[in-house]
Enzyme design. Structure first.
Site, short mmCIF file in Angstrom:
data_model
loop_
_atom_site.label_atom_id
_atom_site.label_comp_id
_atom_site.label_asym_id
_atom_site.label_seq_id
_atom_site.Cartn_x
_atom_site.Cartn_y
_atom_site.Cartn_z
N HIS A 247 1.54 5.83 0.70
CA HIS A 247 2.31 5.89 1.99
C HIS A 247 3.48 5.52 2.30
O HIS A 247 4.48 6.47 2.62
CB HIS A 247 1.42 5.24 3.04
O1 RIB Z 1 -2.64 3.92 6.71
C1 RIB Z 1 -1.54 3.27 5.78
C2 RIB Z 1 -0.74 2.15 6.07
O2 RIB Z 1 -1.47 1.17 6.41
C3 RIB Z 1 0.26 1.81 4.95
O3 RIB Z 1 1.50 1.22 5.69
C4 RIB Z 1 -0.33 0.71 4.26
O4 RIB Z 1 0.40 -0.41 3.90
C5 RIB Z 1 -1.30 0.01 5.33
O5 RIB Z 1 -0.22 -0.83 6.11
#
Ligand code: RIB
Ligand code: CA
Length: 317
Positions: A247
């Site tokens: 992500h």
């Molecule tokens: O949903 C994914 C996000 O939530 C990313 O930033 C992961 O690190 C968590 O913080």
């Protein structure tokens, strides 16, 4: 997005490390095109005492102990903290072994650092890169509303629309943890680039991609592989995928190579009044309302190009 041939882009990274946050930080610290003015930790994946420590662990791993790390909000603006140890492990960086950091945490509160930096830097010079819940940013806007006109842009990992949610069927974790903060940020008028699950689920840490990182053969690449092999097990076990979604590095990759991505300007509103859909990012992708376009919502990415960019930068360590 400043021209790559010009001065490095000044950024503040707001983060809740988190293995994917850690890779995003390593990507940023490896780039000569980015000037990381500071890293501000927020409670999210794990409590603040761990996110601020993990941010310093990663700065030391990167050989950048002079990076300034600040601790910010311990909990969301109005709600109890929700964490994600089931994904990230009890330390937030499960996978590799690591010692406590030696570099000091800055004494200034993260929110004060964000406000002070935005008021002292030339207007429009600083980009905020948010990788976790938006609590610190919303508190900074509340403390000093005048900073809204001084932020170049907020590039955030958060939200989801056609892809749904990952903490509830409707909500993505970063937005879900502090929907009131997200509502404040999306209503601030600050230019936003949003990296939702719709694009982050297209950058999967497949075995082939992990092997390419492993082949770099450095202590940093080993650390990254061990982090990601832990992080991805959640998606592999639950969904049977080859790897997990990487992500947060999409935020930094956008700054370095925006041409890897595509999306459209839309209106995004945040649900804050529904037990069923709290934290949902309601994206008017098909422009069926006349609500103002407040975010560039990214939906597609050249995934191989993204991992090429990541490998090229990890190879510098
Ligand atoms: O949903 C994914 C996000 O939530 C990313 O930033 C992961 O690190 C968590 O913080
Ligand atoms: Ca994160």
């Amino acid at each position: 997005m400043s021209d790559q041939s010009q001065e490095p882009m000044k950024i503040i990274i707001d983060t809740d490390p988190g293995q994917d946050d850690a890779v995003a930080i390593l990507l940023a610290l490896a780039s000569e095109h980015l000037d990381v003015l500071g890293i501000t930790a927020v409670a999210g994946n794990v409590p603040l005492d761990l996110t601020q420590k993990n941010a310093r662990v990663i700065c030391e791993l990167a050989g950048k102990p002079e990076t300034r790390v600040f601790a910010g909000a311990r909990s969301p603006m109005e709600r109890p903290l929700v964490t994600a140890e089931n994904v990230h492990g009890s330390t937030g960086l499960n996978g590799p072994d690591f010692a406590d950091p030696i570099m000091a945490l800055q004494p200034q509160h993260a929110v004060d650092f964000i406000v002070e930096t935005l008021l002292s830097q030339p207007a429009g010079d600083v980009t905020l890169c948010t990788l976790g819940p938006l609590t610190n940013i919303a508190l900074a806007l509340q403390q000093a509303p005048e900073i809204a006109d001084r932020i170049e842009q907020i590039v955030m990992m958060g939200g989801g629309f056609f892809e749904g949610g990952n903490i509830t069927p409707a909500a993505e974790f970063n937005i879900y943890v502090d929907p009131e903060a997200a509502q404040s940020v999306f209503g601030s008028g600050v230019p936003i680039v949003m990296m939702p699950l719709d694009v982050t689920h297209k950058v999967m840490t497949t075995k082939k991609r992990i092997a390419r990182i492993e082949a770099l053969g450095s202590s940093v690449s080993r650390f990254v592989v061990e982090m990601l092999e832990f992080f991805e097990r959640f998606d592999e076990e639950k969904y049977g995928t080859d790897g997990g979604p990487l992500h947060d590095p999409t935020v930094i990759a956008w700054l370095l190579k925006p041409e890897l991505f595509s999306g459209r300007y839309c209106n995004v509103e945040i649900e804050t009044g529904s037990s069923l859909t709290d934290g949902m990012t309601v994206v008017d992708w098909w422009q069926v309302t006349d609500r103002a376009h407040n975010a560039l919502v990214i939906r597609d990415v050249n995934a191989d190009g993204f991992f090429d960019l990541l490998n090229e930068h990890l190879a510098r360590y």
